[in-house]
Design an enzyme around this catalytic site. Structure first.
Site: not given
Ligand code: 2M8
Length: 436
Positions: A167, A401
């Site tokens: 992101d 994470e």
């Molecule tokens: C993170 O992204 C989301 C948006 O999609 C967020 O920060 O709100 C990223 O690490 C993404 O790669 C991942 O799929 C998601 C859910 O784990 O979190």
């Protein structure tokens, strides 16, 4: 090891929601696209029926034009921003009944199907399942090659940083520099759930929301996005996932007698691999980089995404050797191997930050992709290192994470970063424990 497996299983069971798995309680309370692929592989080690359900649930969110959204909002939740009302996917004539986002994520489903099939020792009942979802996954690839490749060159674009999955990689800083955005009201939840200093800034979030607002004014029409989106990037990770999934759909399609689809996939893939090497390989850096399609320039920075072409078997042996050198005594490991593998951004860059989200910390899904990619090229020692580092981090801290890569800092640290009991960290450790 047995305890680690039990703990990993408990994380997946704890995040299971009656048909799909959330990435993390509170922080990510819906079904995410590429998370679900990795999670399904984890489930295959515990309960293959859950793996199938996970995939079926994700496909419930597929649009009628083949597009697969990055979030499927099966359930209500007020612990995440932005929710379905911000995404406004219903503006597109292709969107389904169930609320989804209107942007996508790296297409992992094709290769996940093949990995699960292999991990289940080519179980014929799983091949029946593959047959039941093959057309849907193929339709997603067809969507990419017909709607996301305006120059018909074999490389598809992403139009939002959330589509990359990485992101807030520093690479996006160079895109944000090209346009300005209004100050949005941001009822963020993430920054009160975990250490806010590890998350993207509000200034970055204004860019993320602004792109969604633009896409809504264009009803998520791909042609308008291709013509006007200020963010239009060919990402090495995203395209590697698509090519790896093509590879798998070709092999699975042969088993299923899908000759017409196999021929089309082969044609897309031959073109894609050739163009990928011509356009995205940076011989000075010795790795793959991003191409800014809107600004018509290479964004020459190495990140963990730069190594993922190994997974899709794109590099030549010489290119692979240059990449492996970064992980073995080079800039990612450090000359004395003072860093655990694999930082999400070039640790020698001034833009690197070892704690901040995708600007430096280690992520287990990228480690898994690079591990499997290294094995494709016979780099067993480097692969073993990345596997050992991944397991050691999880054993020490739990299923976080993301993680610190600096060995010295890890000696005094007592926690991983971001959310805890994070699903893909658990799922992929189960797979790494299996594959020795
Ligand atoms: C993170 O992204 C989301 C948006 O999609 C967020 O920060 O709100 C990223 O690490 C993404 O790669 C991942 O799929 C998601 C859910 O784990 O979190």
């Amino acid at each position: 090891m047995n305890q680690l497996k039990k703990n990993a299983q408990a994380v997946l069971r704890g995040n299971w929601q009656n048909g799909f798995t959330i990435p993390c309680q509170g922080l990510y309370p819906f079904q995410w696209n590429w998370d679900s692929g990795f999670i399904a592989l984890g489930w295959a080690h515990i309960d293959p029926e859950h793996a199938k359900q996970e995939i079926r649930s994700l496909l419930k969110g597929q649009w009628s034009n083949g597009f697969l959204p990055h979030i499927v909002f099966h359930n209500p939740s007020d612990s995440y921003y932005p929710g379905p009302e911000v995404h406004g996917a219903e503006l597109s004539p292709y969107s389904p009944e169930i609320p989804t986002s209107g942007i996508t994520q790296p297409p992992v489903l094709g290769f996940i199907l093949e990995y699960i099939y292999m991990r289940l020792d080519t179980d014929p009942t799983f091949l029946d399942f593959v047959a039941s979802v093959y057309d849907a996954v193929y339709a997603n690839h067809e969507y990419f090659y017909t709607q996301r490749d305006p120059q018909q060159e074999g490389l598809v674009y992403i139009c939002h940083n959330w589509e990359a999955g990485t992101d807030n990689t520093p690479v996006w800083d160079f895109i944000w520099d090209t346009f300005t955005v209004p100050q949005y009201d941001l009822p963020r939840k993430d920054t009160s759930l975990i250490d806010a200093s590890h998350r993207p800034t509000n200034a970055e979030y204004c860019y993320y929301i602004h792109l969604i607002e633009l896409f809504k004014t264009w009803n998520y029409e791909d042609a308008r996005i291709a013509a006007e989106s200020p963010f239009l990037v060919q990402d090495p990770l995203f395209n590697s996932m698509l090519i790896a999934s093509n590879n798998s759909l070709i092999r699975l399609g042969k088993l299923l007698g899908r000759s017409a689809q196999v021929s089309q996939l082969q044609a897309w893939n031959t073109k894609a691999k050739q163009r990928f090497n011509e356009k995205l390989y940076d011989s000075e850096l010795g790795g793959y980089v991003y191409y800014d399609l809107r600004g018509e320039r290479k964004l020459s920075h190495l990140s963990s995404s730069s190594f993922t072409p190994l997974f899709a078997e794109i590099p030549s042996a010489a290119q692979a050797a240059a990449m492996i050198a970064h992980l073995d005594g080079g800039r990612f490991s450090g000359a004395q191997h003072e860093r655990l593998l694999c930082a999400s951004f070039d640790p020698t860059s001034s833009l690197f930050n070892s704690q901040k989200y995708w600007r430096g910390p280690i992520w287990i899904n990228l480690n898994w992709l690079i591990y499997e990619g290294l094995l494709n090229y016979g780099a067993k020692d480097t692969a073993a290192q990345i596997r050992t580092d991944s397991i050691a981090l999880i054993e020490k801290y739990g299923f976080y994470e993301y993680f610190e890569c600096d060995r010295i800092k890890n000696e005094t640290l007592d926690t991983g970063y971001g959310g805890n009991n994070f699903s893909w960290s658990a799922a992929l450790i189960l797979d790494l424990l299996k594959s020795q």
